[in-house]
Scaffold this motif. Sequence first.
Motif, PDB file in Angstrom:
ATOM      1  N   ASP A 149       0.819  -1.213   0.000  1.00 35.22           N
ATOM      2  CA  ASP A 149       0.000   0.000   0.000  1.00 35.22           C
ATOM      3  C   ASP A 149       0.855   1.267   0.000  1.00 35.22           C
ATOM      4  O   ASP A 149       0.360   2.348  -0.333  1.00 35.22           O
ATOM      5  N   ARG A 150       2.120   1.139   0.409  1.00 34.58           N
ATOM      6  CA  ARG A 150       2.991   2.312   0.486  1.00 34.58           C
ATOM      7  C   ARG A 150       3.771   2.568  -0.801  1.00 34.58           C
ATOM      8  O   ARG A 150       4.492   3.570  -0.885  1.00 34.58           O
ATOM      9  N   VAL A 151       3.683   1.659  -1.761  1.00 33.56           N
ATOM     10  CA  VAL A 151       4.383   1.863  -3.030  1.00 33.56           C
ATOM     11  C   VAL A 151       3.790   3.087  -3.716  1.00 33.56           C
ATOM     12  O   VAL A 151       2.589   3.137  -4.000  1.00 33.56           O
ATOM     13  N   SER A 152       4.613   4.097  -3.977  1.00 32.43           N
ATOM     14  CA  SER A 152       4.114   5.344  -4.557  1.00 32.43           C
ATOM     15  C   SER A 152       3.799   5.177  -6.039  1.00 32.43           C
ATOM     16  O   SER A 152       4.283   4.248  -6.700  1.00 32.43           O
ATOM     17  N   ALA A 153       3.004   6.101  -6.579  1.00 33.69           N
ATOM     18  CA  ALA A 153       2.504   6.003  -7.954  1.00 33.69           C
ATOM     19  C   ALA A 153       3.614   5.826  -8.996  1.00 33.69           C
ATOM     20  O   ALA A 153       3.466   5.019  -9.918  1.00 33.69           O
ATOM     21  N   PRO A 154       4.746   6.556  -8.898  1.00 32.34           N
ATOM     22  CA  PRO A 154       5.777   6.371  -9.936  1.00 32.34           C
ATOM     23  C   PRO A 154       6.349   4.966  -9.990  1.00 32.34           C
ATOM     24  O   PRO A 154       6.837   4.535 -11.038  1.00 32.34           O
ATOM     25  N   PHE A 155       6.282   4.241  -8.893  1.00 34.23           N
ATOM     26  CA  PHE A 155       6.887   2.913  -8.845  1.00 34.23           C
ATOM     27  C   PHE A 155       5.876   1.781  -9.014  1.00 34.23           C
ATOM     28  O   PHE A 155       6.279   0.618  -9.138  1.00 34.23           O
ATOM     29  N   PRO A 204      12.094   8.928  -7.371  1.00 36.77           N
ATOM     30  CA  PRO A 204      12.246   8.593  -8.791  1.00 36.77           C
ATOM     31  C   PRO A 204      13.599   9.036  -9.342  1.00 36.77           C
ATOM     32  O   PRO A 204      14.041  10.160  -9.096  1.00 36.77           O
ATOM     33  N   GLY A 205      14.242   8.144 -10.065  1.00 39.15           N
ATOM     34  CA  GLY A 205      15.535   8.438 -10.667  1.00 39.15           C
ATOM     35  C   GLY A 205      16.724   8.202  -9.760  1.00 39.15           C
ATOM     36  O   GLY A 205      17.862   8.198 -10.224  1.00 39.15           O
ATOM     37  N   ARG A 206      16.491   7.975  -8.470  1.00 35.75           N
ATOM     38  CA  ARG A 206      17.590   7.790  -7.518  1.00 35.75           C
ATOM     39  C   ARG A 206      17.517   6.476  -6.749  1.00 35.75           C
ATOM     40  O   ARG A 206      18.548   5.947  -6.326  1.00 35.75           O
ATOM     41  N   SER A 207      16.318   5.948  -6.568  1.00 34.28           N
ATOM     42  CA  SER A 207      16.159   4.739  -5.751  1.00 34.28           C
ATOM     43  C   SER A 207      16.230   3.493  -6.619  1.00 34.28           C
ATOM     44  O   SER A 207      15.830   3.496  -7.781  1.00 34.28           O
ATOM     45  N   ARG A 255      19.297 -11.986 -13.479  1.00 31.53           N
ATOM     46  CA  ARG A 255      20.058 -10.906 -14.104  1.00 31.53           C
ATOM     47  C   ARG A 255      19.306 -10.349 -15.318  1.00 31.53           C
ATOM     48  O   ARG A 255      19.345  -9.152 -15.587  1.00 31.53           O
ATOM     49  N   ALA A 256      18.623 -11.231 -16.055  1.00 31.63           N
ATOM     50  CA  ALA A 256      17.856 -10.780 -17.214  1.00 31.63           C
ATOM     51  C   ALA A 256      16.693  -9.887 -16.783  1.00 31.63           C
ATOM     52  O   ALA A 256      16.423  -8.848 -17.419  1.00 31.63           O
ATOM     53  N   VAL A 257      15.994 -10.278 -15.721  1.00 30.08           N
ATOM     54  CA  VAL A 257      14.887  -9.455 -15.219  1.00 30.08           C
ATOM     55  C   VAL A 257      15.411  -8.092 -14.751  1.00 30.08           C
ATOM     56  O   VAL A 257      14.809  -7.046 -15.023  1.00 30.08           O
ATOM     57  N   GLU A 258      16.537  -8.093 -14.042  1.00 32.25           N
ATOM     58  CA  GLU A 258      17.143  -6.827 -13.600  1.00 32.25           C
ATOM     59  C   GLU A 258      17.399  -5.915 -14.788  1.00 32.25           C
ATOM     60  O   GLU A 258      17.065  -4.711 -14.761  1.00 32.25           O
ATOM     61  N   ALA A 259      18.029  -6.452 -15.837  1.00 31.03           N
ATOM     62  CA  ALA A 259      18.386  -5.645 -17.007  1.00 31.03           C
ATOM     63  C   ALA A 259      17.141  -5.119 -17.716  1.00 31.03           C
ATOM     64  O   ALA A 259      17.102  -3.958 -18.154  1.00 31.03           O
ATOM     65  N   GLU A 260      16.119  -5.963 -17.836  1.00 29.27           N
ATOM     66  CA  GLU A 260      14.884  -5.539 -18.501  1.00 29.27           C
ATOM     67  C   GLU A 260      14.204  -4.394 -17.753  1.00 29.27           C
ATOM     68  O   GLU A 260      13.756  -3.411 -18.353  1.00 29.27           O
ATOM     69  N   LEU A 261      14.119  -4.514 -16.446  1.00 26.19           N
ATOM     70  CA  LEU A 261      13.473  -3.472 -15.649  1.00 26.19           C
ATOM     71  C   LEU A 261      14.283  -2.188 -15.664  1.00 26.19           C
ATOM     72  O   LEU A 261      13.723  -1.080 -15.777  1.00 26.19           O
ATOM     73  N   ASP A 262      15.590  -2.316 -15.534  1.00 26.11           N
ATOM     74  CA  ASP A 262      16.444  -1.130 -15.527  1.00 26.11           C
ATOM     75  C   ASP A 262      16.349  -0.372 -16.838  1.00 26.11           C
ATOM     76  O   ASP A 262      16.355   0.871 -16.861  1.00 26.11           O
ATOM     77  N   ALA A 263      16.252  -1.100 -17.950  1.00 25.46           N
ATOM     78  CA  ALA A 263      16.155  -0.457 -19.263  1.00 25.46           C
ATOM     79  C   ALA A 263      14.783   0.172 -19.502  1.00 25.46           C
ATOM     80  O   ALA A 263      14.672   1.188 -20.190  1.00 25.46           O
ATOM     81  N   ALA A 264      13.746  -0.419 -18.918  1.00 22.52           N
ATOM     82  CA  ALA A 264      12.383   0.021 -19.212  1.00 22.52           C
ATOM     83  C   ALA A 264      11.889   1.149 -18.318  1.00 22.52           C
ATOM     84  O   ALA A 264      10.983   1.891 -18.706  1.00 22.52           O
ATOM     85  N   PHE A 265      12.487   1.296 -17.116  1.00 16.93           N
ATOM     86  CA  PHE A 265      11.932   2.241 -16.144  1.00 16.93           C
ATOM     87  C   PHE A 265      13.002   3.184 -15.621  1.00 16.93           C
ATOM     88  O   PHE A 265      13.797   2.817 -14.741  1.00 16.93           O
TER      89      PHE A 265
END
Length: 295
Positions: free
Chosen positions: A44-50, A86-89, A110-120
């Motif tokens: 419930d605490r996850v903010s809208a950008p995330f 956003p942009g720092r965490s 590692r693949a999931v990490e790379a995909e998320l990092d590239a997309a967001f």
Amino acid sequence: MSDTGQDGTAERVHCRVSDGVHGVRDSGTGLDREGYFLREGSLDRVSAPFAPVVAALRDRLAERFGPSRLTCAYLYGSVPRGTAVPGRSDLDVLLALSTGPTAADHADARAVEAELDAAFPQIDGAGILLCGVEQLLSEPERYDLGWFAACLCTPLMGEDVTSGLPRYRPTSLLARETNGDLSERLPGLQEKAAAARTDAERTRLTRVVARKLVRTGFTLVMPRWGGWTSDLTESAEVFSHYYPAHAAHMRAAARAARKPGADPELLDDLLNCLAPWLADEYLAVHGPKAPPQEP
């Protein structure tokens, strides 16, 4: 069932997710009214950008691992605490697998990490830790990985396997098993610092070292303070109350943990001034972390 605590008293074994009886925070301590840890995060605490990042994480984990492999996925860190910037965490994830992680599991992570990092762009990297359920629930991990998953991790998907672990207090036993390894890790960290050649390498290592020192400094005094915080600034201030002679060093470590840089003098100062003293003091106060058991 019962579990014998450090003081020899029996503690009931059940989930720490607090209900109406145990769910009232003692202001500023992260504990319930009986002095036990409260789970610090919540979806419930996850903010809208995330929120879209977390949704994408669910989809990719289901696709890569599936229910037969993934028993439970947990979030931890600033995102489930609601303090992510956003942009720092970064996005911190723990996966409890049905059996110990394989090379293929690590490759998928590692693949999931790379995909998320590239997309967001709102995350400054994703980090996925892997463990087997048997390891997480094992006796040697009860006051380290088990405590971490039970108290600092937020269930994201699957079955929360921590429900059978004990309730935890901020004791010397917990301090020893979570951060009593600084003396062992210090030579390796010093070697890495000596081998670092680029600003990027020094920045990454400064962040790792600073976070480790702030967490160790805080847990050194945690039983005396009688509570828990994951806030790095507050952790440094709590430590400084008990060790004012080392306050400047610890506050510098907290600043570097939040905004790391490539300053070799700061890294050298942390590793060769603050860390050796802290390692010795930790051993004197709490003793060493129990050695790992042979598999």
